[in-house]
Motif scaffolding. Structure first.
Motif, short mmCIF file in Angstrom:
data_model
loop_
_atom_site.label_atom_id
_atom_site.label_comp_id
_atom_site.label_asym_id
_atom_site.label_seq_id
_atom_site.Cartn_x
_atom_site.Cartn_y
_atom_site.Cartn_z
N TRP A 245 12.38 -59.42 -29.24
CA TRP A 245 11.53 -59.40 -28.21
C TRP A 245 9.93 -59.69 -28.35
N PRO A 386 12.32 -60.72 -22.63
CA PRO A 386 13.26 -59.69 -22.44
C PRO A 386 14.74 -60.14 -22.35
N ALA A 389 15.90 -61.48 -25.95
CA ALA A 389 15.98 -60.18 -26.64
C ALA A 389 17.34 -59.68 -26.40
#
Length: 433
Positions: A245, A386, A389
């Motif tokens: 992230w 996000p 990630a």
């Protein structure tokens, strides 16, 4: 979700835009069913605390509710059109190709009933997630996000209380396995669902300070739960998530390229994972894990790696890892490696794909992963980080964790993807239930 279910998501976004006027005239049954579907998704992490394989059931109940709402709200042709558009994407076609090949490979399984059960366990959660995405009724709001955050917090805290007390609550009730590892699945589920929830609560334009405080609290509690649980895979996922992230936020193109290279390399080297880990992983690292997540897991990887070399092209048949020791291929594996073929699965998704579906299945799965990463490439950095990630963290968990096709795992992933579909509602600040 817009990058994984593009057509369905855009249709849902249009519906959300017109929601205030539409909701005023819609039947009460439609609204009730839609709320029931969201409630099922909100309660999923708590259900996993109670029964750690219940995610497919909760996702299935949600799908039934959303489908019912969709059929009452509009002609079935509308949902069918969304489904057709979704299935026409390259990513969906690649996933469908893998599922088709997996079904064909059952033809050379040593136990077709076991393989068919594994195939159904994989397919059903995918179907449930598709049904929700194409129903036209998936309308999450900040209110539901807050509710989900509270349920994740409740599941995490209750699990940690039980871990700290030596599972005394379950002992008093006389239910469930009295082993701390029963909380590994809830830990992974809470972790996966927390990612889109934290992101949406924090990043929504005009978000109230209380939402951001809730996001911080959720992130901290879930991280503590990951550390306190016995799941080394979720701790690895947490570390990878934070690193990826941060990298994606600072250098999105570099992060995306690095993830793609790591993904392809891991998929390609899966058959020699055990040998590689044995030769190159320092003993000081192995000693930090318990016996099941350390040397024993490397031995398992080596055993299933031998299976790949015996059947490299087509594999042994989908779902055969559960009965690999009884498979005729076991007789062709060196005697020293046969014993651990009876553990149920290789604790590595790429290796399981190789062993059961051969280079064909593993190759199609690799293509599907790359197509997903290609779709993420179109996102602005704030939305890419996000999602990338979560992809990387989930893949890292799959590389060292549970069986690849377990229904609870697929359902948890599907639910996490669906909750990423909150962006359209969150940007509008829609706070209605």
């Amino acid at each position: 979700m817009s990058q994984i279910f593009p057509s369905a998501s855009s249709t849902a976004s249009n519906a959300l835009r017109d929601a205030p006027s539409a909701r005023a005239s819609e039947p009460a049954a439609v609204r009730a069913l839609r709320i029931a579907g969201v409630v099922c998704l909100v309660l999923l992490p708590l259900a996993m605390w109670l029964a750690n394989r219940s995610a497919p059931l909760m996702l299935g109940l949600a799908a039934a509710a959303f489908l019912g709402a969709g059929l009452l709200a509009e002609p079935a042709a509308a949902s069918i059109a969304r489904l057709r558009a979704l299935l026409a994407t390259p990513l969906a076609l690649a996933i469908a190709a893998f599922l088709a090949w997996a079904l064909v490979s059952i033809g050379w399984s040593n136990k077709a009933s076991v393989s068919l059960q594994a195939w159904a366990e994989l397919v059903l959660p995918i179907v449930f997630a598709l049904a929700i995405a194409t129903s036209g009724q998936w309308r999450p709001t900040p209110l539901f996000l807050r509710a989900l955050a509270l349920m994740i917090l409740a599941a995490a805290i209750l699990s940690m209380i039980e871990l700290a007390s030596g599972l005394s609550q379950r002992a008093a009730l006389g239910t469930g396995k009295m082993m701390a590892f029963v909380f590994n699945r809830p830990a992974i589920t809470c972790f996966l669902l927390a990612v889109p929830t934290v992101y949406a609560l924090w990043s929504r334009p005009g978000a109230h300070w209380s939402d951001r405080l809730l996001a911080v609290l959720l992130a901290v509690v879930v991280a503590v739960f990951a550390v306190r649980s016995e799941s080394a895979s979720v701790r690895l996922g947490l570390a990878v998530l934070v690193l990826c992230w941060a990298c994606a936020a600072l250098a999105p193109r570099f992060a995306l390229t690095a993830v793609a290279l790591a993904f392809v390399t891991t998929m390609a080297l899966a058959p020699v994972l055990g040998v590689t880990a044995q030769r190159w992983l320092p003993s000081m690292i192995l000693d930090r894990f318990n016996s099941m997540t350390g040397q024993a897991r490397i031995d398992i990887w080596q055993s299933f790696g031998e299976v790949v070399w015996v059947r490299p092209v087509a594999g042994t048949g989908f779902g055969t890892s559960a009965v690999m020791r009884e498979h005729p291929v076991a007789a062709e594996v060196p005697a020293a490696e046969r014993e651990l073929l009876g553990v149920g699965h290789p604790h590595d998704m790429p290796l399981q794909a190789w062993a059961e579906t051969g280079v064909i299945g593993a190759g199609v799965l690799t293509l599907a992963g790359l197509l997903l990463l290609a779709r993420l490439r179109r996102l602005p950095p704030a939305e890419l980080a996000p999602r990338l990630a979560l992809f990387t963290a989930a893949f890292s968990i799959a590389v060292v964790g549970h069986g690849a096709w377990q229904g609870w795992w697929i359902a948890a992933l599907g639910a996490a993807i669906l909750w990423f579909g909150t962006d359209a509602a969150s940007r509008r600040g829609d706070d209605h239930g």
